[in-house]
Each structure stands twice: as C-alpha cells, then as structure tokens.
Design an enzyme around this catalytic site. Structure first.
Site, mmCIF file in Angstrom:
data_model
loop_
_atom_site.group_PDB
_atom_site.id
_atom_site.type_symbol
_atom_site.label_atom_id
_atom_site.label_comp_id
_atom_site.label_asym_id
_atom_site.label_seq_id
_atom_site.Cartn_x
_atom_site.Cartn_y
_atom_site.Cartn_z
ATOM 1 N N PRO A 2 33.921 1.328 30.009
ATOM 2 C CA PRO A 2 34.623 1.479 31.282
ATOM 3 C C PRO A 2 35.492 2.736 31.279
ATOM 4 O O PRO A 2 36.203 3.004 30.308
ATOM 5 C CB PRO A 2 35.467 0.208 31.366
ATOM 6 C CG PRO A 2 34.739 -0.781 30.520
ATOM 7 C CD PRO A 2 34.159 0.018 29.395
ATOM 8 N N GLU A 3 35.402 3.501 32.363
ATOM 9 C CA GLU A 3 36.145 4.755 32.456
ATOM 10 C C GLU A 3 37.393 4.580 33.307
ATOM 11 O O GLU A 3 37.704 3.470 33.752
ATOM 12 C CB GLU A 3 35.218 5.849 32.980
ATOM 13 C CG GLU A 3 33.995 5.988 32.086
ATOM 14 C CD GLU A 3 33.112 7.185 32.422
ATOM 15 O OE1 GLU A 3 33.586 8.146 33.031
ATOM 16 O OE2 GLU A 3 31.920 7.139 32.054
ATOM 17 N N ARG A 252 28.830 11.748 21.701
ATOM 18 C CA ARG A 252 28.761 11.100 23.000
ATOM 19 C C ARG A 252 27.553 11.618 23.773
ATOM 20 O O ARG A 252 27.220 12.791 23.731
ATOM 21 C CB ARG A 252 30.037 11.389 23.801
ATOM 22 C CG ARG A 252 31.313 10.925 23.116
ATOM 23 C CD ARG A 252 31.406 9.415 23.053
ATOM 24 N NE ARG A 252 31.443 8.832 24.382
ATOM 25 C CZ ARG A 252 32.530 8.766 25.136
ATOM 26 N NH1 ARG A 252 33.686 9.237 24.669
ATOM 27 N NH2 ARG A 252 32.491 8.234 26.329
#
Length: 267
Positions: A2-3, A252
C-alpha cells in the site's frame, strides 16, 4: 505494498470511526507489546506519515503501524472481534463499545510516547500528502545523490515519503523520463515539476478511492503503465514492460514504456 494514498485512506477510516471513542480493550499480538493494555484511553487522532500510520491516544501514547506488503486495518462491528481474534494473521485488536479495529498481517507494530514519534518515522523525508509538503526540500534530498537512478531515488522514503511503484511508474511515464536516468541528469527543475504532478495524482487517488491516471474506466485501463505489463502503451503503441532498480533484497519493480521513456541503462 500500500502506498501513500492507500495509507491516507486507511488513516481516514480509522480516524472517522474511532476519534473521541474510549477503548474498551486491546490485544496487541507482537511479543514486545503482548502485555500492554490500552483500555480506558480515548483516540485523539489517526494520521498517516508516508506509508506509516500513527494512532495517537490519550495519555501521550502513539500506536505506530506499517502495512508492508499485505497488511490492513479494518473497522467492523464489535461482534467481529471474536472471529478476528481466532485468525493467526491478526496482529492487533482495538475495540470500543460498538466498533473493533482489526490490524491484519501488519508489518510493523510499535507503541511509543507521542513525543517520541521520531523514533519510528523520523527517518522519513517530506510526506507528499502532507498539506505543508515542501517540494524544495524533497528535491534537495533527491539531488544529494545525483548518480542514483531517478526511479530508485523516488522510492527511497528517506528522500520523500509515500511513493511506491505506482507513483514512481505513472508520473515518470507521463513526463517521459527514463527511470534509469540519474537524478543529476533529470535536474532539479524537472524533479520539482514531477513531484508537483505526482502529488496531484495522489490527492486525486485519495478522493476517488483508487489510482486512476488516464481518465479511462475499463478494466486495466485506469493507469498508463502500472499493472499493464505486456499490453500496448496508450500513447505510442509499444509494449508496456517491467524493470527494476536497486540491489536485492531492496530491488524494486516498476512499469515503463520503452517507446516513450527509453531503454534500461544496461540495454
């Protein structure tokens, strides 16, 4: 993971449901907090800080949590406490007379004095969703390491807080910036413009409840590149691809269009 916008929405739900309410009980399922009891304390506020949540309680205590990859907080009717309590993934239960907040699969859970919150979030750069977000400070932080690929620098929460793979992928695509270009090549002016645009997109996502950057509503069409690997680019028709920055285990993955943004540095 979740950002910033998702964490903002979570904080808003928790705040709306619990603010001003007195906790009837708590169950914190991490070894360091297993004996701590928060009952009798009133929720003062729940606020986001980048990807972190700060639940401030009466008596000068803050329950800090981070969702990591799979975590969540949900607020349900008080009867849900018993079912949630039986799940092995439940990490925290906070209940009032009528509601229960369930923290599931939380990546981090700490209890600190509110005055000592810097112990858990002091390393973070400016928060993109903070009303007082300082774009100049965020740009200065990014420019301190001019040789780092811009996608990697944006994802480093010490530079600025709240960006994950969605909010690195989409704005870089929209600004036609190669994710592997070093920060110094991108330059301070372009970085400032990028961060202003990123913040606007994230605020919009907070309002509508999901990332939606294209204005399209079809399944898989709401974003330009994120989540669209192998599909055609909306803008140039090339195939959307995935790339990575950083070294394992911190590497990432993000999405990009080689036609619009250029090839990886080692291509």
């Amino acid at each position: 993971m979740p950002e910033g916008d998702a964490v903002w929405r979570t904080a808003r739900r928790l705040h709306t449901e619990l603010v001003g309410q007195v906790l009837q009980g708590s169950d914190l399922r991490v070894p360091e907090l297993a004996t701590r009891d928060l009952s009798g304390r009133r929720t003062i506020e729940v606020v986001p800080r980048g990807k972190h949540l700060l639940h401030r309680l009466e008596g000068g205590l803050t329950l800090h949590s981070h969702l990591r990859m799979d975590g969540s907080w949900k607020v349900q009717g008080s009867g849900a406490r018993y079912a949630a309590g039986r799940r092995h993934t439940t990490r925290a239960l906070l209940w009032t007379a009528h509601r229960v907040a369930v923290g599931d699969r939380l990546g981090m859970l700490d209890l600190v004095r509110t005055r000592d919150e810097d112990q858990v979030v002091g390393h973070l750069g400016p928060d993109l969703l903070d009303p007082g977000f300082e774009v100049a400070q965020a740009v200065a932080n990014l420019m301190e390491q001019p040789l780092v690929p811009v996608a990697e620098a944006l994802l480093d929460q010490r530079n600025l807080a709240g960006i994950g793979t969605i909010w690195a992928s989409e704005p870089l695509f929209l600004h036609r910036i190669n994710p592997w270009d070093p920060v110094g090549k991108v330059g301070a002016k372009a970085l400032g413009e990028l961060l202003v645009a990123t913040r606007t997109l994230m605020v919009q996502a907070c309002r509508v409840g999901r990332p939606a950057t294209t204005g399209r509503t079809g399944a898989g069409e709401e974003t330009w590149v994120f989540g669209r690997r192998g599909r055609r680019c909306h803008r140039c028709g090339a195939t959307v691809e995935q790339g990575s920055v950083g070294r394992a285990p911190q590497a990432r993955v993000f999405s990009y269009c080689q036609g619009c943004q250029g090839a990886p540095a080692d291509a």
